[in-house]
Design a protein around this motif. Structure first.
Motif, PDB file in Angstrom:
ATOM      1  N   SER A   1       0.977  -1.397   0.037  1.00  0.00           N
ATOM      2  CA  SER A   1       0.178   0.017  -0.092  1.00  0.00           C
ATOM      3  C   SER A   1       0.555   1.357  -0.001  1.00  0.00           C
ATOM      4  CB  SER A   1      -1.026  -0.051   1.097  1.00  0.00           C
ATOM      5  OG  SER A   1      -0.097   0.182   2.301  1.00  0.00           O
ATOM      6  N   LEU A   2       2.214   1.116   0.524  1.00  0.00           N
ATOM      7  CA  LEU A   2       2.887   2.416   0.566  1.00  0.00           C
ATOM      8  C   LEU A   2       4.088   2.314  -0.541  1.00  0.00           C
ATOM      9  CD1 LEU A   2       3.657   2.151   4.412  1.00  0.00           C
ATOM     10  CD2 LEU A   2       2.422   3.864   3.345  1.00  0.00           C
ATOM     11  N   VAL A   3       4.246   1.304  -1.071  1.00  0.00           N
ATOM     12  CA  VAL A   3       5.486   1.272  -2.032  1.00  0.00           C
ATOM     13  C   VAL A   3       5.557   2.051  -3.303  1.00  0.00           C
ATOM     14  CG1 VAL A   3       4.710  -0.782  -3.479  1.00  0.00           C
ATOM     15  CG2 VAL A   3       7.045  -0.650  -2.892  1.00  0.00           C
ATOM     16  N   LEU A   4       4.193   2.292  -3.798  1.00  0.00           N
ATOM     17  CA  LEU A   4       4.181   2.864  -5.034  1.00  0.00           C
ATOM     18  C   LEU A   4       4.506   4.402  -5.090  1.00  0.00           C
ATOM     19  CD1 LEU A   4       0.804   2.041  -6.897  1.00  0.00           C
ATOM     20  CD2 LEU A   4       3.261   1.800  -7.590  1.00  0.00           C
ATOM     21  N   SER A   5       4.507   5.107  -4.076  1.00  0.00           N
ATOM     22  CA  SER A   5       4.675   6.441  -3.563  1.00  0.00           C
ATOM     23  C   SER A   5       6.426   6.676  -4.029  1.00  0.00           C
ATOM     24  CB  SER A   5       4.290   7.078  -2.188  1.00  0.00           C
ATOM     25  OG  SER A   5       4.659   8.370  -2.249  1.00  0.00           O
TER      26      SER A   5
ATOM     27  N   ALA B   1       1.828  -7.053 -10.940  1.00  0.00           N
ATOM     28  CA  ALA B   1       2.295  -5.682 -10.758  1.00  0.00           C
ATOM     29  C   ALA B   1       3.895  -5.948 -11.297  1.00  0.00           C
ATOM     30  CB  ALA B   1       1.888  -5.246  -9.382  1.00  0.00           C
ATOM     31  N   ALA B   2       4.402  -6.668 -10.965  1.00  0.00           N
ATOM     32  CA  ALA B   2       5.850  -6.727 -11.414  1.00  0.00           C
ATOM     33  C   ALA B   2       6.073  -6.970 -12.665  1.00  0.00           C
ATOM     34  CB  ALA B   2       6.499  -8.082 -10.585  1.00  0.00           C
ATOM     35  N   SER B   3       5.127  -7.653 -13.596  1.00  0.00           N
ATOM     36  CA  SER B   3       5.104  -7.827 -14.841  1.00  0.00           C
ATOM     37  C   SER B   3       4.306  -6.961 -15.663  1.00  0.00           C
ATOM     38  CB  SER B   3       4.731  -9.553 -15.293  1.00  0.00           C
ATOM     39  OG  SER B   3       3.473  -9.613 -14.685  1.00  0.00           O
ATOM     40  N   SER B   4       3.872  -5.894 -15.172  1.00  0.00           N
ATOM     41  CA  SER B   4       2.651  -4.906 -15.893  1.00  0.00           C
ATOM     42  C   SER B   4       3.561  -4.544 -16.894  1.00  0.00           C
ATOM     43  CB  SER B   4       2.386  -3.974 -14.905  1.00  0.00           C
ATOM     44  OG  SER B   4       1.526  -4.582 -13.893  1.00  0.00           O
ATOM     45  N   PRO B   5       2.848  -4.560 -18.319  1.00  0.00           N
ATOM     46  CA  PRO B   5       3.543  -3.816 -19.316  1.00  0.00           C
ATOM     47  C   PRO B   5       3.067  -2.479 -19.479  1.00  0.00           C
ATOM     48  CG  PRO B   5       1.625  -5.307 -19.998  1.00  0.00           C
ATOM     49  CD  PRO B   5       1.976  -5.703 -18.619  1.00  0.00           C
ATOM     50  N   THR B   6       1.739  -2.238 -19.062  1.00  0.00           N
ATOM     51  CA  THR B   6       1.208  -0.882 -18.987  1.00  0.00           C
ATOM     52  C   THR B   6       0.581  -0.516 -17.893  1.00  0.00           C
ATOM     53  OG1 THR B   6      -1.037  -1.824 -19.591  1.00  0.00           O
ATOM     54  CG2 THR B   6       0.444  -1.412 -21.565  1.00  0.00           C
ATOM     55  N   LEU B   7       0.088   0.718 -17.773  1.00  0.00           N
ATOM     56  CA  LEU B   7      -0.367   1.439 -16.354  1.00  0.00           C
ATOM     57  C   LEU B   7      -1.561   0.670 -16.310  1.00  0.00           C
ATOM     58  CD1 LEU B   7      -0.418   3.108 -14.040  1.00  0.00           C
ATOM     59  CD2 LEU B   7      -1.295   5.026 -15.557  1.00  0.00           C
TER      60      LEU B   7
ATOM     61  N   SER C   1      12.333   0.092  -0.504  1.00  0.00           N
ATOM     62  CA  SER C   1      11.781   0.138  -1.733  1.00  0.00           C
ATOM     63  C   SER C   1      12.245   0.903  -2.978  1.00  0.00           C
ATOM     64  CB  SER C   1      10.445   0.287  -1.710  1.00  0.00           C
ATOM     65  OG  SER C   1       9.955   1.583  -1.559  1.00  0.00           O
ATOM     66  N   ALA C   2      12.855   1.898  -2.436  1.00  0.00           N
ATOM     67  CA  ALA C   2      13.323   2.993  -3.226  1.00  0.00           C
ATOM     68  C   ALA C   2      14.769   2.627  -3.741  1.00  0.00           C
ATOM     69  CB  ALA C   2      13.262   4.654  -2.515  1.00  0.00           C
ATOM     70  N   VAL C   3      15.636   2.103  -2.558  1.00  0.00           N
ATOM     71  CA  VAL C   3      16.687   1.814  -2.676  1.00  0.00           C
ATOM     72  C   VAL C   3      16.839   0.673  -3.737  1.00  0.00           C
ATOM     73  CG1 VAL C   3      18.919   0.653  -1.648  1.00  0.00           C
ATOM     74  CG2 VAL C   3      17.678   2.623  -0.582  1.00  0.00           C
TER      75      VAL C   3
ATOM     76  N   HIS D   1      15.558  -2.925 -10.020  1.00  0.00           N
ATOM     77  CA  HIS D   1      14.459  -2.342 -10.859  1.00  0.00           C
ATOM     78  C   HIS D   1      13.297  -2.224  -9.899  1.00  0.00           C
ATOM     79  CE1 HIS D   1      11.656  -2.007 -14.131  1.00  0.00           C
ATOM     80  NE2 HIS D   1      12.812  -1.519 -14.744  1.00  0.00           N
ATOM     81  N   TRP D   2      12.303  -1.443 -10.206  1.00  0.00           N
ATOM     82  CA  TRP D   2      10.957  -1.316  -9.420  1.00  0.00           C
ATOM     83  C   TRP D   2      10.357  -2.719  -9.595  1.00  0.00           C
ATOM     84  CZ3 TRP D   2       6.356  -2.032 -11.645  1.00  0.00           C
ATOM     85  CH2 TRP D   2       6.207  -2.089 -13.135  1.00  0.00           C
ATOM     86  N   ARG D   3      10.386  -3.430 -10.680  1.00  0.00           N
ATOM     87  CA  ARG D   3       9.645  -4.570 -10.618  1.00  0.00           C
ATOM     88  C   ARG D   3      10.171  -5.724  -9.634  1.00  0.00           C
ATOM     89  NH1 ARG D   3       6.724  -4.493 -15.319  1.00  0.00           N
ATOM     90  NH2 ARG D   3       7.534  -2.914 -16.886  1.00  0.00           N
ATOM     91  N   ALA D   4      11.550  -5.521  -9.109  1.00  0.00           N
ATOM     92  CA  ALA D   4      12.014  -6.232  -8.305  1.00  0.00           C
ATOM     93  C   ALA D   4      11.375  -6.049  -6.933  1.00  0.00           C
ATOM     94  CB  ALA D   4      13.638  -6.141  -8.122  1.00  0.00           C
ATOM     95  N   VAL D   5      10.931  -4.630  -6.791  1.00  0.00           N
ATOM     96  CA  VAL D   5      10.036  -4.733  -5.452  1.00  0.00           C
ATOM     97  C   VAL D   5       9.098  -5.563  -5.363  1.00  0.00           C
ATOM     98  CG1 VAL D   5       9.009  -2.904  -3.973  1.00  0.00           C
ATOM     99  CG2 VAL D   5      11.028  -2.324  -5.372  1.00  0.00           C
ATOM    100  N   PHE D   6       8.120  -5.580  -6.452  1.00  0.00           N
ATOM    101  CA  PHE D   6       6.896  -6.210  -6.474  1.00  0.00           C
ATOM    102  C   PHE D   6       7.129  -7.787  -6.389  1.00  0.00           C
ATOM    103  CE2 PHE D   6       5.137  -1.989  -7.806  1.00  0.00           C
ATOM    104  CZ  PHE D   6       4.335  -2.036  -7.018  1.00  0.00           C
TER     105      PHE D   6
END
Length: 385
Positions: A20-24, A87-93, A149-151, A157-162
């Protein structure tokens, strides 16, 4: 108190809270992966997540009363893992938004189930202590979700977070499925729903307190960063420090749950809501003084933890047979207040500033303080007699 099951519940809250917090903090990185999308567009997925969670909590959370909270949590975590991989593999918004909508459906079932299980497995006389430990999952998600998550997004990559959150969700689901000793559930004699839960004696005043409490928090929290960055012209780092200060305060308050068990919820409620009111007044007074404001953020975390502990414990005690439905109402109100708080506080922040927002938050908590004081007064008199 740190039993296997308590740790599993704490970890479950941490994973849900982190998503819930990670996207920001990673919104800018996510935007670079999609053509014609900026960071503000990415946060649409976060709003959809909140709305989906509220709807799910209202419509699906009561299934825990029928199939058992542990099974409901297991299924919800499995669905969450699928959503996070999506979410990790999303090709589009659009796909990312759909994945977050599915994650919200899972969270709306999981959170009420977690609170139900916390009440279910707690030893007699240690209910608040157990719940206090479980609630530290929010601290883990707040501190780790905002900073790590930012680090990770920068280094990998941001996909690694999800992907990491998805793997953790699967691991927790497997562990919960193989765990026992979840206590004895009070099975409902009839189908439960938000409508049956609303008829439970005493629930409406508590839910009104929850609404005021959550609006006070999310309304002010939404504009803490803008106040530091715009009004005080400080680097973005200070917003992260303020959030971490709040998270530290929230976390260190966990052992105080045993004091609630020792002295009683009525006395603790009066002290907690009085402390929270004073904290909001302190935040208003220190709005222009960064160091004092940071200290007040720590106190804010402590007071919020105790207040949240008391509200959740009160709700889980009202009707054990309808805990799932009752906590579903709680979660729905919470996520609705995320939206209401940010919307209602915006004109106040823009016209009058952060201090005025803090004063409004203090005013929101006063009814809960008055109510707890009135309920505790007869009890104090009775003990003196």
């Amino acid at each position: 108190m740190l039993t296997r099951n308590v740790l599993l519940l704490t970890g479950s809250i941490a994973i849900i809270g982190a998503n819930s917090l990670v996207l920001s903090p990673v919104a800018a990185s996510v935007a670079k992966s999609f053509v014609g999308i900026d960071a503000a567009n990415v946060m649409t997925a976060s709003a959809i997540y909140g709305l989906s969670t509220a709807v799910s909590a209202l419509t699906l959370a009561s299934t825990a009363d029928r199939i058992g909270a542990e099974r409901a949590l297991l299924y919800a975590l499995l669905v969450l893992s699928v959503a996070l991989m999506g979410a990790a593999s999303s090709p589009t918004l659009i796909v990312l938004c759909a994945a977050q909508a599915l994650a919200g459906l899972a969270a709306g079932v999981a959170l009420p189930a977690i609170y139900t299980l916390a009440a279910q497995i707690a030893e007699k006389g240690r209910e608040s202590e157990t719940l206090g430990v479980v609630l530290t999952g929010w601290t883990l998600s707040l501190v780790a979700g905002v900073s790590l998550s930012a680090v990770l997004a920068d280094i990998v990559h941001w996909r690694a977070v999800f992907s990491l959150l998805a793997a953790a969700s699967v691991g927790l689901a497997v562990a919960i499925g193989g765990s026992r000793n979840w206590g004895t559930a009070a099975r409902a004699d009839m189908p439960t729903s938000p409508f049956t839960a609303l008829r439970v004696p005493g629930i409406v005043p508590v839910l009104l307190n929850v609404a005021a409490y959550m609006t006070a928090f999310y309304g002010l929290y939404s504009y803490l960063g803008p106040h530091l960055g715009v009004a005080l012209r400080l680097p973005a780092t200070f917003a992260g420090v303020a959030i971490c200060a709040y998270g530290v305060g929230f976390g260190v308050a966990a052992p105080l749950g045993r004091l609630v068990d020792r002295y009683g919820t009525l006395t603790a409620a009066t002290a907690a809501f009085a402390g929270l009111t004073l904290t909001y007044l302190g935040l208003a007074a220190s709005a222009g003084h960064v160091f004092i404001l940071m200290l007040c953020c720590v106190a804010w975390g402590v007071a919020n933890h105790i207040g949240l502990n008391l509200l959740v414990r009160r709700l889980t005690q009202l009707d054990p047979q309808q805990r799932g439905a009752i906590m579903g109402l709680y979660s729905a109100i919470t996520y609705f207040c995320v939206f209401v708080g940010a919307l209602a506080y915006r004109p106040i922040f823009e016209q009058l500033g952060f201090a005025a927002c803090a004063l409004l938050s203090a005013a929101c908590v006063v009814p809960a303080l008055i109510g707890s004081f009135r309920r505790s007064s007869p009890d104090i008199v009775h003990k003196q007699l």
